[in-house]
Design a protein around this motif. Structure first.
Motif, PDB file in Angstrom:
ATOM      1  N   GLU A 182      -2.376  60.460  42.282  1.00  0.00           N
ATOM      2  CA  GLU A 182      -3.478  60.549  41.313  1.00  0.00           C
ATOM      3  C   GLU A 182      -3.304  59.511  40.202  1.00  0.00           C
ATOM      4  O   GLU A 182      -4.269  58.894  39.751  1.00  0.00           O
ATOM      5  N   THR A 183      -2.080  59.328  39.745  1.00  0.00           N
ATOM      6  CA  THR A 183      -1.803  58.329  38.709  1.00  0.00           C
ATOM      7  C   THR A 183      -2.030  56.929  39.249  1.00  0.00           C
ATOM      8  O   THR A 183      -2.602  56.073  38.568  1.00  0.00           O
ATOM      9  N   ALA A 184      -1.604  56.696  40.482  1.00  0.00           N
ATOM     10  CA  ALA A 184      -1.768  55.369  41.085  1.00  0.00           C
ATOM     11  C   ALA A 184      -3.251  54.997  41.179  1.00  0.00           C
ATOM     12  O   ALA A 184      -3.625  53.852  40.904  1.00  0.00           O
ATOM     13  N   VAL A 185      -4.088  55.949  41.536  1.00  0.00           N
ATOM     14  CA  VAL A 185      -5.526  55.682  41.630  1.00  0.00           C
ATOM     15  C   VAL A 185      -6.095  55.316  40.258  1.00  0.00           C
ATOM     16  O   VAL A 185      -6.974  54.468  40.145  1.00  0.00           O
ATOM     17  N   HIS A 186      -5.575  55.932  39.203  1.00  0.00           N
ATOM     18  CA  HIS A 186      -6.081  55.647  37.864  1.00  0.00           C
ATOM     19  C   HIS A 186      -5.664  54.278  37.333  1.00  0.00           C
ATOM     20  O   HIS A 186      -6.167  53.841  36.301  1.00  0.00           O
ATOM     21  N   TYR A 187      -4.771  53.582  38.040  1.00  0.00           N
ATOM     22  CA  TYR A 187      -4.466  52.204  37.675  1.00  0.00           C
ATOM     23  C   TYR A 187      -5.616  51.268  38.065  1.00  0.00           C
ATOM     24  O   TYR A 187      -5.714  50.157  37.555  1.00  0.00           O
ATOM     25  N   TYR A 188      -6.458  51.701  38.995  1.00  0.00           N
ATOM     26  CA  TYR A 188      -7.589  50.867  39.384  1.00  0.00           C
ATOM     27  C   TYR A 188      -8.650  50.888  38.290  1.00  0.00           C
ATOM     28  O   TYR A 188      -8.815  51.877  37.571  1.00  0.00           O
TER      29      TYR A 188
END
Length: 166
Positions: free
Chosen positions: A89-95
């Motif tokens: 979920e955190t990785a997706v929010h880097y986009y």
């Protein structure tokens, strides 16, 4: 008398087996050391290649959703290694917000159908810089046809003068 011979035969056989096992153990330890050295060499080669080629690799475990990043991916995102690998979920929010739904849909389709993918997107770093990337992913498929995970990479598409991470 026969029991004495049988006893000595068993002792000799056990000693011989123990000697053979000790020999095999030494040989296996030596082979393990050689494999570890080769693994270390491959890891170093990958790290150098990632740095020179401006790309990083990642893996998503389909069962646990555990995400693992290479060092270069941490650097691209300007994320401290001490924070560890981010949850998905955190990785997706880097986009970039405009790219997130597309990324979620592509990854969901890959996990469901085993489809490989490639897309361009923008990553927002920890320092709020926008970084253009090319993302590629290929699915790892188990013997039963289920998706086990996704192996992927990011290619840094930024211009050299825009790069500030190391």
């Amino acid at each position: 008398m026969l029991l004495d011979y049988l006893f000595y035969f068993l002792i000799f056989t056990l000693a011989d087996a123990a000697g053979y096992l000790a020999f095999r153990l030494r040989k296996l330890r030596s082979e393990l050391r050689d494999v570890r050295l080769e693994l270390d060499r491959c890891q170093l080669t990958l790290e150098i290649s990632e740095d020179v080629g401006r790309f990083g690799s990642w893996h998503l475990d389909a069962k646990t959703n555990a995400l693992k990043w290479s060092d270069y991916i941490f650097d691209m995102h300007e994320r401290r290694h001490s924070l560890g690998h981010p949850p998905i979920e955190t990785a997706v929010h880097y986009y970039h917000p405009d790219d997130r739904e597309m990324v979620k849909a592509v990854v969901a389709r890959a996990l469901k159908d085993g489809d490989d993918f490639e897309f361009r997107a923008r990553v927002l770093t920890e320092n709020n810089r926008e970084l253009p990337v090319l993302a590629r992913g290929t699915c790892q498929i188990g013997g039963d046809g289920d998706v086990l995970g996704i192996f992927g990479c990011f290619v840094d598409l930024s211009r050299p003068e825009d790069r500030k991470f190391g």
